[in-house]
Each structure stands twice: as structure tokens, then as C-alpha cells.
Design a protein around this motif. Structure first.
Motif, PDB file in Angstrom:
ATOM      1  N   PRO A  91       0.845  -1.201   0.000  1.00 29.40           N
ATOM      2  CA  PRO A  91       0.000   0.000   0.000  1.00 29.40           C
ATOM      3  C   PRO A  91       0.876   1.245   0.000  1.00 29.40           C
ATOM      4  N   LEU A  92       0.469   2.244  -0.764  1.00 28.85           N
ATOM      5  CA  LEU A  92       1.271   3.452  -0.900  1.00 28.85           C
ATOM      6  C   LEU A  92       0.755   4.604  -0.042  1.00 28.85           C
ATOM      7  N   ASP A  93      -0.416   4.419   0.566  1.00 28.15           N
ATOM      8  CA  ASP A  93      -0.985   5.452   1.426  1.00 28.15           C
ATOM      9  C   ASP A  93      -1.511   4.799   2.695  1.00 28.15           C
ATOM     10  N   ALA A  94      -1.834   5.625   3.674  1.00 28.49           N
ATOM     11  CA  ALA A  94      -2.290   5.119   4.959  1.00 28.49           C
ATOM     12  C   ALA A  94      -3.655   4.450   4.835  1.00 28.49           C
ATOM     13  N   ASP A  95      -3.911   3.472   5.685  1.00 26.15           N
ATOM     14  CA  ASP A  95      -5.218   2.826   5.720  1.00 26.15           C
ATOM     15  C   ASP A  95      -6.292   3.855   6.037  1.00 26.15           C
ATOM     16  N   GLY A  96      -7.447   3.725   5.381  1.00 29.74           N
ATOM     17  CA  GLY A  96      -8.546   4.645   5.636  1.00 29.74           C
ATOM     18  C   GLY A  96      -8.435   5.973   4.922  1.00 29.74           C
ATOM     19  N   ASP A  97      -7.446   6.120   4.059  1.00 28.50           N
ATOM     20  CA  ASP A  97      -7.273   7.367   3.320  1.00 28.50           C
ATOM     21  C   ASP A  97      -8.476   7.569   2.402  1.00 28.50           C
ATOM     22  N   VAL A  98      -9.148   8.723   2.511  1.00 31.04           N
ATOM     23  CA  VAL A  98     -10.357   8.962   1.722  1.00 31.04           C
ATOM     24  C   VAL A  98     -10.085   9.738   0.445  1.00 31.04           C
ATOM     25  N   GLY A 110     -14.346  16.744   2.829  1.00 32.96           N
ATOM     26  CA  GLY A 110     -13.894  15.571   3.558  1.00 32.96           C
ATOM     27  C   GLY A 110     -12.653  14.918   2.995  1.00 32.96           C
ATOM     28  N   GLY A 111     -11.930  15.616   2.116  1.00 33.96           N
ATOM     29  CA  GLY A 111     -10.711  15.066   1.535  1.00 33.96           C
ATOM     30  C   GLY A 111     -10.938  14.245   0.285  1.00 33.96           C
ATOM     31  N   ARG A 112     -12.201  14.060  -0.117  1.00 28.37           N
ATOM     32  CA  ARG A 112     -12.491  13.232  -1.292  1.00 28.37           C
ATOM     33  C   ARG A 112     -12.078  13.895  -2.599  1.00 28.37           C
ATOM     34  N   PHE A 113     -11.733  15.191  -2.543  1.00 30.09           N
ATOM     35  CA  PHE A 113     -11.355  15.908  -3.756  1.00 30.09           C
ATOM     36  C   PHE A 113      -9.878  16.297  -3.745  1.00 30.09           C
ATOM     37  N   LEU A 114      -9.140  15.676  -2.842  1.00 29.26           N
ATOM     38  CA  LEU A 114      -7.686  15.784  -2.843  1.00 29.26           C
ATOM     39  C   LEU A 114      -7.099  14.572  -3.537  1.00 29.26           C
ATOM     40  N   HIS A 115      -5.935  14.742  -4.130  1.00 31.68           N
ATOM     41  CA  HIS A 115      -5.254  13.634  -4.775  1.00 31.68           C
ATOM     42  C   HIS A 115      -4.130  13.117  -3.884  1.00 31.68           C
ATOM     43  N   PRO A 116      -3.675  11.890  -4.133  1.00 28.07           N
ATOM     44  CA  PRO A 116      -2.581  11.341  -3.323  1.00 28.07           C
ATOM     45  C   PRO A 116      -1.350  12.237  -3.359  1.00 28.07           C
ATOM     46  N   SER A 117      -0.619  12.247  -2.267  1.00 27.12           N
ATOM     47  CA  SER A 117       0.559  13.105  -2.152  1.00 27.12           C
ATOM     48  C   SER A 117       1.650  12.665  -3.120  1.00 27.12           C
ATOM     49  N   ASN A 118       2.612  13.547  -3.362  1.00 28.61           N
ATOM     50  CA  ASN A 118       3.704  13.241  -4.293  1.00 28.61           C
ATOM     51  C   ASN A 118       4.663  12.214  -3.711  1.00 28.61           C
ATOM     52  N   THR A 119       4.760  12.147  -2.385  1.00 26.63           N
ATOM     53  CA  THR A 119       5.541  11.090  -1.744  1.00 26.63           C
ATOM     54  C   THR A 119       4.638   9.897  -1.471  1.00 26.63           C
ATOM     55  N   THR A 120       5.231   8.737  -1.230  1.00 25.78           N
ATOM     56  CA  THR A 120       4.477   7.525  -0.923  1.00 25.78           C
ATOM     57  C   THR A 120       5.073   6.866   0.320  1.00 25.78           C
ATOM     58  N   ARG A 121       4.424   5.811   0.779  1.00 20.99           N
ATOM     59  CA  ARG A 121       4.948   5.061   1.926  1.00 20.99           C
ATOM     60  C   ARG A 121       6.161   4.217   1.551  1.00 20.99           C
ATOM     61  N   LEU A 122       6.447   4.120   0.260  1.00 22.47           N
ATOM     62  CA  LEU A 122       7.654   3.430  -0.190  1.00 22.47           C
ATOM     63  C   LEU A 122       8.730   4.475  -0.449  1.00 22.47           C
ATOM     64  N   PRO A 123       9.727   4.611   0.420  1.00 24.99           N
ATOM     65  CA  PRO A 123      10.770   5.614   0.199  1.00 24.99           C
ATOM     66  C   PRO A 123      11.406   5.458  -1.176  1.00 24.99           C
ATOM     67  N   GLY A 124      11.668   6.590  -1.812  1.00 20.81           N
ATOM     68  CA  GLY A 124      12.268   6.582  -3.139  1.00 20.81           C
ATOM     69  C   GLY A 124      11.277   6.553  -4.278  1.00 20.81           C
ATOM     70  N   LEU A 125       9.969   6.350  -3.974  1.00 22.83           N
ATOM     71  CA  LEU A 125       8.929   6.339  -5.005  1.00 22.83           C
ATOM     72  C   LEU A 125       8.085   7.603  -4.866  1.00 22.83           C
ATOM     73  N   TYR A 126       7.948   8.334  -5.959  1.00 21.71           N
ATOM     74  CA  TYR A 126       7.206   9.600  -5.987  1.00 21.71           C
ATOM     75  C   TYR A 126       6.127   9.534  -7.063  1.00 21.71           C
ATOM     76  N   ARG A 127       5.078  10.331  -6.850  1.00 24.12           N
ATOM     77  CA  ARG A 127       3.993  10.434  -7.829  1.00 24.12           C
ATOM     78  C   ARG A 127       3.975  11.835  -8.418  1.00 24.12           C
ATOM     79  N   VAL A 128       3.716  11.908  -9.725  1.00 24.33           N
ATOM     80  CA  VAL A 128       3.691  13.191 -10.414  1.00 24.33           C
ATOM     81  C   VAL A 128       2.572  13.151 -11.441  1.00 24.33           C
ATOM     82  N   GLY A 129       2.121  14.319 -11.899  1.00 23.10           N
ATOM     83  CA  GLY A 129       1.093  14.374 -12.932  1.00 23.10           C
ATOM     84  C   GLY A 129      -0.305  14.534 -12.365  1.00 23.10           C
ATOM     85  N   GLY A 130      -1.298  14.461 -13.245  1.00 25.13           N
ATOM     86  CA  GLY A 130      -2.669  14.792 -12.903  1.00 25.13           C
ATOM     87  C   GLY A 130      -3.319  13.898 -11.879  1.00 25.13           C
ATOM     88  N   TRP A 131      -2.805  12.670 -11.690  1.00 20.44           N
ATOM     89  CA  TRP A 131      -3.413  11.759 -10.726  1.00 20.44           C
ATOM     90  C   TRP A 131      -2.772  11.864  -9.353  1.00 20.44           C
TER      91      TRP A 131
END
Length: 498
Positions: free
Chosen positions: A292-299, A446-467
Motif C-alpha cells: 500500500p502506498l498510502d495510509a489505511d482509511g485514506d479517503v 472531507g478530503g475526497r477531492f484531494l489527490h494522493p501526495s507526491n511522496t508515498t509510503r515506499l521511500p524513493g517512489l514519488y507520484r507526479v502528474g494529474g493523478w
């Protein structure tokens, strides 16, 4: 780097300037993600975004990555009028570009005294929401305590004289009903929200920042088509010695000692890396790693929740564009409630007529000569529909033509040929889940219109772009590239550009 979308290329150029060796692996044969071009018989069409807001994002990218400014690489022109609107009651209005006073005057003249003032007052409140959210939502990495953005609605409440209290709208639909108090003004607001694939009945009131961005910073076109912006960013990457490998599909993210260490391609090739940056949608990214790349229960945005896509008809027309034609015309749906119900469910005996956008660029580069015209019709549609159903495609095509002919009489008689594109085509080109198009991140809700952060729970892996944070749209993708580059270069303490 996984994917050669606009966010990935924005990050790649910045990282290369900072001294990193950057290699981009792209599944398809070209760059740009959804920013593509279709060409045939001397006609050319943007198949993704047709207009640009907040060009300052890309101006900053070019300033930070080389000596040539953006305007030396592409020709940016302001679109004026910004848009023409045709309403269900037969009224219409043309809105000038980046002029609040001009918009107020145009609305008063076209729709009646007082309408301009109500819209102008709304823009003042939208600016307040923009000022409250601009930095934490767009210019900084998403905080670990992002729930702060999720809880508080930044759109201000409005004092209500009769009730002797302040009433705070929670959705754009409520802003329309309580503050704008005119179906046509409500349609203006809701069409802008809908254009990003959001339902104005459920999106937070902070979505007011979307029309504010257009009014405050203008609507822009890139001569030759928005694809020229993608070309310019790609060429800037090449000049900074970013390497691109096309037809190279990443299947798995490699890990060692709890850290991302590279990628494995479909052909079995392994590429090691100190950092991995993914410009792909959450469903595809999840398939590349077992953890998993985000915390449990992330909305925040659910990777497997079907989101709207776009249905587009590209038209090659005989006869020139003619002088005075608006670059962008929005033909509002005759029954907006039915449109939104269908958008949410994808279920109806007959698909209702949608809100249709008509793009008619004044650009000789898009047609073989001045005796022909290139035109794009588009509508936001449910992505979780069987777009292989020929009857569904035919009905939507007819809907788009019917709406466009209200704005341009005799349009069908001018058609040389047409090319229809559905969310399935977006899926094929970008691998976005069901061909969905990401919306910008929004505060509240309630956070449902936020996107996942650019960092992840896996160090060294980042997210970029529209998603990923701060969400979809050309400006937001460029911002995500700046944020990821800052996080890699400066570390997790990076808090955005000053």
C-alpha cells in the motif's frame, strides 16, 4: 521516470538541471500524455486540452531550466472573448478575457441588470477561497496532516439579511441557488465545474476557484495547438539531456531493503535508480507494487472509482472560419439535472443532451488553407459506459452536432469528415482507468477531492502528474513536476518555492 506526461517532463527538466541523470520510460510512442494531436488531410486537432490557464506555471519551468523563455519556444495568445455561452432559454453572452469589469458589463447587457453585479460579487468571494488555498493546495507538497485541508471550507459564507445570519454554501449548486439566483449564472458556474469532470451538486464550494482562475489569469491558446506546448517541454528536456525510451512499458517497481530501487520493463529489462517517479494513474501504479502506498482509511481519490471522461468529435469542414467567430462556445444542456444524473450513474434509457464545448481556433496551422476549418466538439461523459456500443456513440455524436448547430447553423452541411473519440481512446493512449480525466485538487469535501501526495509510503517512489497532488489540468500537472523535483533535490523538508 515512468511515463512522459506533462508532469513527468516538468519534473525531468528540473531534475536534470539539478544534476540528476534522468531516464523516462514511456509505454507509447510519443510524449505528452493526454496532450496529443490528430492529423489527417492537412487538418490538425488537439485531442486533449484545447486551452491553457495559468501560463505562469510553464513560464517558471522555462526560466528555471534554461535561457530561452517560454515565449521564445511557443506563441501564446490570449483568447478574446474568453467564451461565448448559449443558454437553454435562447439567451447568450460573450465574456471578455481576464476583465472582471468587462464581464460584469457583458452580463448586465445580455442577461439583465443586476446579473453582472451578482457574478462580480461571487468572483470576489472566489478570490478569497483562492487566496486561502493557493499555497497549501498548489504550491506546497501535501502536508502529512492534509486532513486540515479536508475539513475547512475556504469559500466564505454570505450574510443573509432575512435570516439575520451568515449562510455558507457547501457546493457550487448551492452557490448558484443562494447567491447567483439566476439559472443562467448558475449554468456559467456549473459548466466550469463540470468541465473538470466534477458534479456541481457534490463538489465542495471551493470549486469556485476554477472559474476564478480563468477570470483572474486569463484563457490562453498556443499557436499551432496545445500540443506545441508539449513539444516545447519535450525539447527543453532533450536540451537538458533527459533520455527518453519509448515503447517501453514498466511492469514492476523494484524494491530493496524497503526502498524503491528501479523498474522492470515488459521485456524483462531492469533499470536501477536512486529515485522512481511515476506519472500514471493510481490503478496502474498499484499494479506495479505489492505494498500500500498510502495510509489505511485514506479517503482521497479512490483509484477504482469510475470518474468521467470526454467524448470528442473532430470535424474537418469546408468553408473558412469567418471573422468574429468565438474561439470557445459553450452550449448549455437543456436539462442539467438529467445530464448530471447520467454522468453519475451512466444509466438512462436515452443519454441526455450534455453541455457541449465548441472550439474554433483562429489558427491557419490547423487547416489546409483558408477555405477550410478545423473544429472540435466535446462533452464530459460517464467513463464507465460501454463505449463499444455503436448506438451509444451515435446518439452522443448526434447530441454534440445538435448543440453545435445551435451555435453554428448549417454545420452538418460543411462536414468533409469526422473523427469520433471516446474515453476508450483516452484509455488506450494514457492507460487512465476507463479513460477518466483527473480533476484539480480541491479543499474541503472531507478530503475526497484531494489527490494522493507526491511522496508515498515506499521511500524513493514519488507520484507526479494529474493523478497526484495537486491534481489534473495543465497548470496543476506542471506544479506537480516542480513539487517532485523539489522533494528529490531538497529532501522531504522541502515546502515549495518561495
Amino acid at each position: 521516470m515512468i511515463g512522459a506526461g506533462m508532469g513527468a517532463m516538468a519534473a525531468a527538466a528540473r531534475l536534470a538541471v539539478a544534476g540528476h541523470r534522468v531516464v523516462v520510460y514511456e509505454r507509447t510512442q510519443t510524449y505528452g500524455g493526454a496532450v496529443r494531436r490528430f492529423e489527417r488531410d492537412g487538418f490538425a486537432f488537439d485531442t486533449g486540452p484545447g486551452l491553457l490557464t495559468l501560463p505562469a506555471v510553464y513560464r517558471d519551468l522555462f526560466v528555471k531550466t534554461g535561457k530561452e523563455p517560454l515565449e521564445d519556444c511557443v506563441e501564446l495568445v490570449q483568447v478574446d472573448p474568453s467564451s461565448r455561452h448559449l443558454f437553454a432559454d435562447g439567451s447568450e453572452v460573450c465574456l471578455p478575457n481576464a476583465s472582471r469589469a468587462g464581464v460584469v458589463a457583458a452580463l448586465d447587457e445580455a442577461l439583465g441588470a443586476g446579473t453582472g453585479e451578482r457574478w462580480g460579487d461571487f468572483l470576489v468571494r472566489a478570490r478569497e477561497a483562492w487566496d486561502r488555498t493557493r499555497r497549501p493546495l498548489l504550491e506546497e507538497p501535501l502536508w502529512p496532516n492534509w486532513q486540515v485541508l479536508a475539513r475547512k471550507e475556504p469559500y466564505p459564507g454570505v450574510p443573509h439579511k432575512r435570516l439575520l445570519r451568515t449562510r455558507r454554501a457547501s457546493t457550487p449548486a448551492e452557490i448558484g441557488a443562494w447567491e447567483l439566483r439566476d439559472e443562467r449564472l448558475t449554468a456559467l458556474l456549473e459548466s466550469c465545474v463540470l468541465g473538470y469532470g466534477l458534479d456541481p451538486r457534490t463538489a465542495p464550494a471551493s470549486a469556485a476557484v476554477l472559474p476564478y482562475m480563468e477570470h483572474a489569469f486569463g484563457t490562453w491558446y498556443v499557436r499551432g495547438g496545445i500540443r506545441e506546448l508539449a513539444r516545447a517541454v519535450y525539447e527543453r528536456c532533450l536540451k537538458r539531456r533527459v533520455e527518453f525510451v519509448f515503447d517501453a512499458e514498466v511492469m514492476r517497481i523494484l524494491e530493496k531493503d524497503g526502498r524503491a530501487t528501479g523498474v522492470e520493463l515488459r521485456d524483462g529489462t531492469v533499470a536501477e535508480a536512486d529515485h522512481v517517479v511515476a506519472d500514471v494513474d493510481p490503478a496502474r501504479l498499484k499494479a506495479m507494487t505489492d505494498r500500500p502506498l498510502d495510509a489505511d482509511g485514506d479517503v482521497r481519490v479512490n483509484a477504482f472509482t469510475p470518474r468521467p471522461g470526454r467524448f470528442t468529435v473532430l470535424l474537418a469542414l469546408r468553408g473558412g472560419r469567418g471573422s468574429g467567430a468565438a474561439h470557445r462556445t459553450v452550449v448549455h444542456a437543456p436539462d442539467p439535472e438529467s445530464e448530471l444524473d447520467f454522468l453519475g450513474s451512466g444509466v438512462a434509457d436515452q443519454p441526455p443532451c450534455p453541455t457541449v464545448t465548441v472550439l474554433r481556433p483562429d489558427d491557419p496551422a490547423l487547416a489546409p488553407d483558408d477555405g477550410h476549418e478545423s473544429m472540435v466538439l466535446s462533452a464530459v461523459v460517464p467513463s464507465a459506459v460501454d463505449w463499444e456500443d455503436e448506438n451509444m456513440v451515435r446518439q452522443y455524436t448526434d447530441h454534440l452536432f445538435e448543440a453545435a448547430e445551435a451555435a453554428i447553423p448549417g454545420l452538418r452541411d460543411r462536414v468533409l469528415w469526422q473523427e469520433v473519440r471516446t474515453p476508450d481512446d483516452t484509455d488506450d493512449e494514457t492507460s487512465a482507468f476507463l479513460g477518466a480525466v483527473p480533476a484539480p485538487s480541491l479543499a474541503a469535501g472531507g478530503g475526497r477531492f484531494l489527490h494522493p501526495s507526491n511522496t508515498t509510503r515506499l521511500p524513493g517512489l514519488y507520484r507526479v502528474g494529474g493523478w497526484s497532488h495537486p491534481g489534473g489540468g495543465l497548470p496543476h500537472a506542471g506544479m506537480s513536476g516542480a513539487l517532485v523535483a523539489g522533494l528529490i533535490v531538497e529532501g522531504l523538508e522541502f515546502r515549495g518555492s518561495q
